[in-house]
Motif scaffolding. Sequence first.
Motif, PDB file in Angstrom:
ATOM      1  N   ILE A   1       3.947  10.197  -5.857  1.00 36.94           N
ATOM      2  CA  ILE A   1       5.311  11.008  -5.932  1.00 36.94           C
ATOM      3  C   ILE A   1       6.227  10.665  -7.356  1.00 36.94           C
ATOM      4  CG2 ILE A   1       7.269  11.196  -4.544  1.00 36.94           C
ATOM      5  CD1 ILE A   1       5.609  10.477  -1.882  1.00 36.94           C
ATOM      6  N   LEU A   2       6.413   9.500  -7.428  1.00 36.42           N
ATOM      7  CA  LEU A   2       7.411   8.802  -8.315  1.00 36.42           C
ATOM      8  C   LEU A   2       6.911   9.264  -9.868  1.00 36.42           C
ATOM      9  CD1 LEU A   2       8.675   5.720  -7.250  1.00 36.42           C
ATOM     10  CD2 LEU A   2       9.873   8.104  -6.901  1.00 36.42           C
ATOM     11  N   TYR A   3       5.696   8.947 -10.036  1.00 35.73           N
ATOM     12  CA  TYR A   3       5.021   9.117 -11.561  1.00 35.73           C
ATOM     13  C   TYR A   3       3.428   9.181 -11.378  1.00 35.73           C
ATOM     14  CZ  TYR A   3       5.028   7.450 -16.382  1.00 35.73           C
ATOM     15  OH  TYR A   3       4.818   7.396 -17.885  1.00 35.73           O
ATOM     16  N   PRO A   4       3.472  10.757 -10.848  1.00 34.83           N
ATOM     17  CA  PRO A   4       1.938  11.307 -10.951  1.00 34.83           C
ATOM     18  C   PRO A   4       1.231  11.165 -12.041  1.00 34.83           C
ATOM     19  CG  PRO A   4       3.420  12.853 -10.396  1.00 34.83           C
ATOM     20  CD  PRO A   4       4.264  11.459 -10.412  1.00 34.83           C
ATOM     21  N   LYS A   5       1.924  11.199 -13.130  1.00 42.15           N
ATOM     22  CA  LYS A   5       1.363  11.262 -14.318  1.00 42.15           C
ATOM     23  C   LYS A   5       0.940   9.866 -15.033  1.00 42.15           C
ATOM     24  CE  LYS A   5       3.946  15.577 -15.838  1.00 42.15           C
ATOM     25  NZ  LYS A   5       4.801  15.993 -16.685  1.00 42.15           N
ATOM     26  N   TYR A   6       1.246   8.898 -14.229  1.00 42.15           N
ATOM     27  CA  TYR A   6       1.177   7.655 -14.965  1.00 42.15           C
ATOM     28  C   TYR A   6      -0.282   7.341 -15.441  1.00 42.15           C
ATOM     29  CZ  TYR A   6       0.389   2.497 -14.880  1.00 42.15           C
ATOM     30  OH  TYR A   6       0.326   1.197 -15.123  1.00 42.15           O
ATOM     31  N   VAL A   7      -1.344   7.725 -14.531  1.00 42.02           N
ATOM     32  CA  VAL A   7      -2.598   7.324 -14.776  1.00 42.02           C
ATOM     33  C   VAL A   7      -3.405   8.328 -16.197  1.00 42.02           C
ATOM     34  CG1 VAL A   7      -5.054   7.602 -14.106  1.00 42.02           C
ATOM     35  CG2 VAL A   7      -3.361   6.628 -12.530  1.00 42.02           C
ATOM     36  N   ASN A   8      -2.966   9.366 -16.075  1.00 47.09           N
ATOM     37  CA  ASN A   8      -3.118  10.440 -17.206  1.00 47.09           C
ATOM     38  C   ASN A   8      -2.628   9.974 -18.619  1.00 47.09           C
ATOM     39  OD1 ASN A   8      -4.904  12.081 -15.580  1.00 47.09           O
ATOM     40  ND2 ASN A   8      -2.988  13.463 -15.292  1.00 47.09           N
ATOM     41  N   GLU A   9      -1.271   9.302 -18.592  1.00 50.94           N
ATOM     42  CA  GLU A   9      -0.638   8.823 -19.824  1.00 50.94           C
ATOM     43  C   GLU A   9      -1.193   7.417 -20.136  1.00 50.94           C
ATOM     44  OE1 GLU A   9       3.518   8.731 -18.998  1.00 50.94           O
ATOM     45  OE2 GLU A   9       3.756  10.926 -18.969  1.00 50.94           O
ATOM     46  N   LEU A  10      -1.795   6.760 -19.014  1.00 51.49           N
ATOM     47  CA  LEU A  10      -2.381   5.565 -19.291  1.00 51.49           C
ATOM     48  C   LEU A  10      -3.706   5.864 -20.170  1.00 51.49           C
ATOM     49  CD1 LEU A  10      -2.263   2.438 -19.149  1.00 51.49           C
ATOM     50  CD2 LEU A  10      -3.254   2.858 -16.657  1.00 51.49           C
TER      51      LEU A  10
ATOM     52  N   SER B   1      -7.584   4.872  -9.724  1.00 52.21           N
ATOM     53  CA  SER B   1      -7.300   5.833  -8.886  1.00 52.21           C
ATOM     54  C   SER B   1      -6.280   5.384  -7.761  1.00 52.21           C
ATOM     55  CB  SER B   1      -8.520   6.317  -7.910  1.00 52.21           C
ATOM     56  OG  SER B   1      -8.955   5.322  -7.378  1.00 52.21           O
ATOM     57  N   THR B   2      -5.377   6.063  -6.893  1.00 48.26           N
ATOM     58  CA  THR B   2      -4.694   5.894  -5.939  1.00 48.26           C
ATOM     59  C   THR B   2      -5.202   4.725  -4.784  1.00 48.26           C
ATOM     60  OG1 THR B   2      -3.052   7.503  -6.460  1.00 48.26           O
ATOM     61  CG2 THR B   2      -2.727   6.252  -4.434  1.00 48.26           C
ATOM     62  N   ALA B   3      -6.309   5.383  -4.300  1.00 49.10           N
ATOM     63  CA  ALA B   3      -7.158   4.453  -3.589  1.00 49.10           C
ATOM     64  C   ALA B   3      -7.637   3.280  -3.843  1.00 49.10           C
ATOM     65  CB  ALA B   3      -8.187   5.296  -2.862  1.00 49.10           C
ATOM     66  N   ILE B   4      -7.923   3.120  -4.824  1.00 46.64           N
ATOM     67  CA  ILE B   4      -8.427   1.789  -5.423  1.00 46.64           C
ATOM     68  C   ILE B   4      -7.318   0.682  -5.665  1.00 46.64           C
ATOM     69  CG2 ILE B   4      -9.620   0.562  -7.388  1.00 46.64           C
ATOM     70  CD1 ILE B   4     -11.419   2.022  -5.704  1.00 46.64           C
ATOM     71  N   GLN B   5      -6.164   1.318  -6.513  1.00 49.28           N
ATOM     72  CA  GLN B   5      -5.140   0.625  -6.516  1.00 49.28           C
ATOM     73  C   GLN B   5      -4.529   0.095  -5.113  1.00 49.28           C
ATOM     74  OE1 GLN B   5      -3.898  -0.625  -9.315  1.00 49.28           O
ATOM     75  NE2 GLN B   5      -5.931  -0.096 -10.134  1.00 49.28           N
ATOM     76  N   SER B   6      -4.271   0.997  -4.340  1.00 48.74           N
ATOM     77  CA  SER B   6      -3.978   0.598  -2.835  1.00 48.74           C
ATOM     78  C   SER B   6      -4.735  -0.407  -2.360  1.00 48.74           C
ATOM     79  CB  SER B   6      -3.723   1.778  -2.051  1.00 48.74           C
ATOM     80  OG  SER B   6      -2.843   2.695  -2.380  1.00 48.74           O
ATOM     81  N   GLY B   7      -5.963  -0.428  -2.678  1.00 47.29           N
ATOM     82  CA  GLY B   7      -6.803  -1.458  -1.914  1.00 47.29           C
ATOM     83  C   GLY B   7      -6.671  -2.710  -2.556  1.00 47.29           C
TER      84      GLY B   7
ATOM     85  N   VAL C   1       0.976  -1.362   0.043  1.00 47.92           N
ATOM     86  CA  VAL C   1       0.221  -0.034   0.040  1.00 47.92           C
ATOM     87  C   VAL C   1       0.945   1.290  -0.110  1.00 47.92           C
ATOM     88  CG1 VAL C   1      -1.903   1.252   1.199  1.00 47.92           C
ATOM     89  CG2 VAL C   1      -1.964  -1.165   1.081  1.00 47.92           C
ATOM     90  N   VAL C   2       2.000   1.226   0.968  1.00 48.72           N
ATOM     91  CA  VAL C   2       2.920   2.500   0.990  1.00 48.72           C
ATOM     92  C   VAL C   2       3.358   2.670  -0.394  1.00 48.72           C
ATOM     93  CG1 VAL C   2       4.825   3.234   2.055  1.00 48.72           C
ATOM     94  CG2 VAL C   2       3.096   2.407   3.348  1.00 48.72           C
ATOM     95  N   PHE C   3       4.126   1.507  -0.917  1.00 49.18           N
ATOM     96  CA  PHE C   3       4.928   1.634  -2.190  1.00 49.18           C
ATOM     97  C   PHE C   3       3.659   1.916  -3.548  1.00 49.18           C
ATOM     98  CE2 PHE C   3       8.107  -1.182  -0.157  1.00 49.18           C
ATOM     99  CZ  PHE C   3       8.896  -0.203   0.123  1.00 49.18           C
TER     100      PHE C   3
END
Length: 89
Positions: free
Chosen positions: A17-26, A56-62, A8-10
């Motif tokens: 932090i590392l790749y905030p544009k990932y979802v938009n590019e995808l 979304s980050t929350a769904i992916q973390s879950g 979850v943390v990673f």
Amino acid sequence: MSTALFSVVFTYIFYEILYPKYVNELLLAMKEKMNLLSIPKEKIDEKLAERTTYYSTAIQSGYSFIGNFITGMAFTLLLSFFLKTNKKI
């Protein structure tokens, strides 16, 4: 359990932090691919809205937590069958 928490943390670190544009590019790549397949614009918008929520980050973390927790429990149970010790008192 610790593996699930670390994942979850990673996941959060990666998406935020590392790749905030990932979802938009995808999503942009998905949109371009659907345009090449001549899918109607309404269908594209509907699918992209669905995918925006899913990625979304929350769904992916879950999903990361649940998947790693289940895998960890399965490995723990499997190993416990083989590593069980018989103590005679």
